[in-house]
Design a protein around this motif. Structure first.
Motif, PDB file in Angstrom:
ATOM      1  N   PRO A 117     -83.544 -34.029  40.037  1.00 31.76           N
ATOM      2  CA  PRO A 117     -84.381 -33.965  38.826  1.00 31.76           C
ATOM      3  C   PRO A 117     -85.632 -34.826  38.866  1.00 31.76           C
ATOM      4  O   PRO A 117     -86.619 -34.518  38.196  1.00 31.76           O
ATOM      5  N   ASN A 118     -85.613 -35.893  39.653  1.00 30.38           N
ATOM      6  CA  ASN A 118     -86.797 -36.758  39.727  1.00 30.38           C
ATOM      7  C   ASN A 118     -87.736 -36.354  40.862  1.00 30.38           C
ATOM      8  O   ASN A 118     -88.592 -37.140  41.279  1.00 30.38           O
ATOM      9  N   PRO A 126     -69.661 -37.184  47.666  1.00 35.51           N
ATOM     10  CA  PRO A 126     -68.800 -37.947  46.765  1.00 35.51           C
ATOM     11  C   PRO A 126     -69.146 -39.433  46.670  1.00 35.51           C
ATOM     12  O   PRO A 126     -68.980 -40.037  45.611  1.00 35.51           O
ATOM     13  N   ASP A 127     -69.655 -40.014  47.761  1.00 35.05           N
ATOM     14  CA  ASP A 127     -70.031 -41.431  47.709  1.00 35.05           C
ATOM     15  C   ASP A 127     -71.512 -41.624  47.363  1.00 35.05           C
ATOM     16  O   ASP A 127     -72.019 -42.733  47.404  1.00 35.05           O
ATOM     17  N   ASN A 128     -72.192 -40.533  47.021  1.00 32.95           N
ATOM     18  CA  ASN A 128     -73.613 -40.604  46.646  1.00 32.95           C
ATOM     19  C   ASN A 128     -73.883 -39.479  45.638  1.00 32.95           C
ATOM     20  O   ASN A 128     -74.723 -38.612  45.844  1.00 32.95           O
ATOM     21  N   ASP A 129     -73.144 -39.536  44.550  1.00 25.65           N
ATOM     22  CA  ASP A 129     -73.114 -38.454  43.574  1.00 25.65           C
ATOM     23  C   ASP A 129     -73.960 -38.806  42.364  1.00 25.65           C
ATOM     24  O   ASP A 129     -73.659 -39.758  41.651  1.00 25.65           O
ATOM     25  N   ILE A 130     -75.024 -38.013  42.128  1.00 22.09           N
ATOM     26  CA  ILE A 130     -75.904 -38.264  40.983  1.00 22.09           C
ATOM     27  C   ILE A 130     -75.865 -37.116  39.977  1.00 22.09           C
ATOM     28  O   ILE A 130     -76.743 -36.981  39.147  1.00 22.09           O
ATOM     29  N   GLY A 131     -74.841 -36.262  40.099  1.00 23.01           N
ATOM     30  CA  GLY A 131     -74.679 -35.185  39.128  1.00 23.01           C
ATOM     31  C   GLY A 131     -75.387 -33.901  39.471  1.00 23.01           C
ATOM     32  O   GLY A 131     -75.576 -33.053  38.599  1.00 23.01           O
ATOM     33  N   VAL A 132     -75.763 -33.717  40.731  1.00 22.36           N
ATOM     34  CA  VAL A 132     -76.508 -32.532  41.161  1.00 22.36           C
ATOM     35  C   VAL A 132     -75.615 -31.658  42.042  1.00 22.36           C
ATOM     36  O   VAL A 132     -75.070 -32.129  43.046  1.00 22.36           O
ATOM     37  N   ILE A 133     -75.480 -30.398  41.651  1.00 22.70           N
ATOM     38  CA  ILE A 133     -74.722 -29.411  42.415  1.00 22.70           C
ATOM     39  C   ILE A 133     -75.701 -28.549  43.206  1.00 22.70           C
ATOM     40  O   ILE A 133     -76.746 -28.136  42.691  1.00 22.70           O
ATOM     41  N   LEU A 176     -76.306 -29.798  35.356  1.00 18.16           N
ATOM     42  CA  LEU A 176     -75.988 -29.494  33.961  1.00 18.16           C
ATOM     43  C   LEU A 176     -76.014 -30.768  33.132  1.00 18.16           C
ATOM     44  O   LEU A 176     -76.336 -30.735  31.942  1.00 18.16           O
ATOM     45  N   GLN A 177     -75.703 -31.890  33.775  1.00 21.79           N
ATOM     46  CA  GLN A 177     -75.751 -33.184  33.099  1.00 21.79           C
ATOM     47  C   GLN A 177     -77.153 -33.455  32.559  1.00 21.79           C
ATOM     48  O   GLN A 177     -77.325 -33.917  31.425  1.00 21.79           O
ATOM     49  N   ASP A 178     -78.169 -33.146  33.350  1.00 23.05           N
ATOM     50  CA  ASP A 178     -79.563 -33.403  32.970  1.00 23.05           C
ATOM     51  C   ASP A 178     -80.289 -32.156  32.480  1.00 23.05           C
ATOM     52  O   ASP A 178     -81.508 -32.201  32.259  1.00 23.05           O
ATOM     53  N   ALA A 179     -79.559 -31.039  32.343  1.00 23.83           N
ATOM     54  CA  ALA A 179     -80.169 -29.768  31.939  1.00 23.83           C
ATOM     55  C   ALA A 179     -81.373 -29.438  32.820  1.00 23.83           C
ATOM     56  O   ALA A 179     -82.436 -29.025  32.352  1.00 23.83           O
ATOM     57  N   TRP A 180     -81.197 -29.621  34.120  1.00 17.75           N
ATOM     58  CA  TRP A 180     -82.277 -29.420  35.102  1.00 17.75           C
ATOM     59  C   TRP A 180     -81.884 -28.338  36.086  1.00 17.75           C
ATOM     60  O   TRP A 180     -80.759 -28.312  36.584  1.00 17.75           O
ATOM     61  N   PHE A 181     -82.836 -27.449  36.389  1.00 20.14           N
ATOM     62  CA  PHE A 181     -82.623 -26.394  37.364  1.00 20.14           C
ATOM     63  C   PHE A 181     -83.826 -26.366  38.292  1.00 20.14           C
ATOM     64  O   PHE A 181     -84.963 -26.243  37.840  1.00 20.14           O
ATOM     65  N   ALA A 182     -83.575 -26.489  39.576  1.00 21.23           N
ATOM     66  CA  ALA A 182     -84.673 -26.448  40.550  1.00 21.23           C
ATOM     67  C   ALA A 182     -85.336 -25.080  40.529  1.00 21.23           C
ATOM     68  O   ALA A 182     -84.692 -24.062  40.251  1.00 21.23           O
ATOM     69  N   ASN A 183     -86.624 -25.047  40.836  1.00 19.01           N
ATOM     70  CA  ASN A 183     -87.316 -23.768  41.019  1.00 19.01           C
ATOM     71  C   ASN A 183     -87.679 -23.554  42.485  1.00 19.01           C
ATOM     72  O   ASN A 183     -88.427 -22.630  42.821  1.00 19.01           O
ATOM     73  N   SER A 184     -87.147 -24.392  43.350  1.00 14.94           N
ATOM     74  CA  SER A 184     -87.415 -24.300  44.782  1.00 14.94           C
ATOM     75  C   SER A 184     -86.341 -23.448  45.464  1.00 14.94           C
ATOM     76  O   SER A 184     -85.171 -23.470  45.089  1.00 14.94           O
ATOM     77  N   THR A 185     -86.785 -22.688  46.459  1.00 14.56           N
ATOM     78  CA  THR A 185     -85.867 -21.901  47.286  1.00 14.56           C
ATOM     79  C   THR A 185     -86.060 -22.342  48.728  1.00 14.56           C
ATOM     80  O   THR A 185     -87.143 -22.172  49.285  1.00 14.56           O
ATOM     81  N   LEU A 186     -85.038 -22.923  49.331  1.00 10.72           N
ATOM     82  CA  LEU A 186     -85.168 -23.544  50.646  1.00 10.72           C
ATOM     83  C   LEU A 186     -84.510 -22.685  51.719  1.00 10.72           C
ATOM     84  O   LEU A 186     -83.353 -22.266  51.572  1.00 10.72           O
ATOM     85  N   ALA A 187     -85.229 -22.455  52.805  1.00  8.39           N
ATOM     86  CA  ALA A 187     -84.655 -21.699  53.923  1.00  8.39           C
ATOM     87  C   ALA A 187     -83.429 -22.397  54.493  1.00  8.39           C
ATOM     88  O   ALA A 187     -82.497 -21.740  54.973  1.00  8.39           O
TER      89      ALA A 187
END
Length: 229
Positions: A117-118, A126-133, A176-187
């Motif tokens: 999100p930033n 799991p040891d570096n989890d900031i809420g991003v799936i 979902l925690q931050d109500a953020w959705f990326a608009n990037s599509t990565l190969a």
């Protein structure tokens, strides 16, 4: 040095016809003379190699787009166990959701590197989890955890819909925690997802890659055994 996504580099280096590395480079460099072993249990699953709780899931994707881990073994691990258990640990962690992030569940899971999100990069794990799936994490794991991965794919597509689906497939990540959705599509997301869907369906890329004589020779030189060698 291992354990991470660079296994394929050592296999290809050992496969070189004219400038091949010796097995000692693999043992002392990559495997660190056995120090890459883990063998601890997390969420009921033994993790043969790597970081505690497994690290990001791309460790079990990139090298294994071509190398078939089924039945693959060497002195350090059973790679079928490694790939499956690392994925199951990631799944069980998200399901348990110890940080109580909104949205994590048995359908919404998958931690691997992505945008955040930033607008920065994070090797989500799991040891570096900031809420991003990251959808590629679960989808590229279809050969390892077909039931759990398909449930996640259905959630991303049917529940999140056009928030996560664009012209080129799933977007990179969401929170979902931050109500953020990326608009990037990565190969680097789409490629593994497509390849692993096909490996799950037909083993096509696994069969093609491991049929190459050079690849077979590289794996054998490093001490691997597998039904296809």
């Amino acid at each position: 040095s291992g354990w991470n996504e660079a296994l394929i580099t050592y296999v290809m280096a050992a496969a070189s016809v004219n400038n091949s590395i010796p097995k000692a480079v693999y043992d002392s460099g990559w495997a660190r003379n056995g120090a890459m072993k883990n063998n601890n249990t997390f969420f009921g699953y033994v993790l043969p190699l790597g970081l505690n709780i497994g690290g990001p899931l791309f460790f079990e994707h990139y090298s294994f787009l071509g190398i078939n881990p089924r039945g693959l073994k060497d002195n350090y691990a059973d790679y079928q166990t490694q790939t499956i258990n690392h994925t199951l640990i990631n799944y069980e962690y998200c399901k348990a959701n110890p940080k109580q992030y909104y949205g994590y569940s048995s359908q919404c899971w998958g931690l691997t590197a992505s945008d955040t999100p930033n607008n920065g990069y994070n090797a989500n794990a799991p040891d570096n989890d900031i809420g991003v799936i990251t959808p590629t994490a679960a989808i590229s794991s279809l050969p390892y955890t077909p039931t759990q991965s398909m449930a996640a794919l259905h959630f991303f597509y049917y529940k999140l819909g056009d928030k996560m689906w664009g012209d080129y497939g799933f977007y990179d990540a969401f929170s979902l925690q931050d109500a953020w959705f990326a608009n990037s599509t990565l190969a680097i997301d789409q490629g593994p997802a497509i390849v692993m869907i096909e490996n799950y369906r037909t083993s096509l890329l696994w069969n093609l890659f491991t049929s190459c004589p050079e690849v077979k020779q590289g794996l054998i030189k490093l001490g691997f055994t597998a039904p296809y060698l």
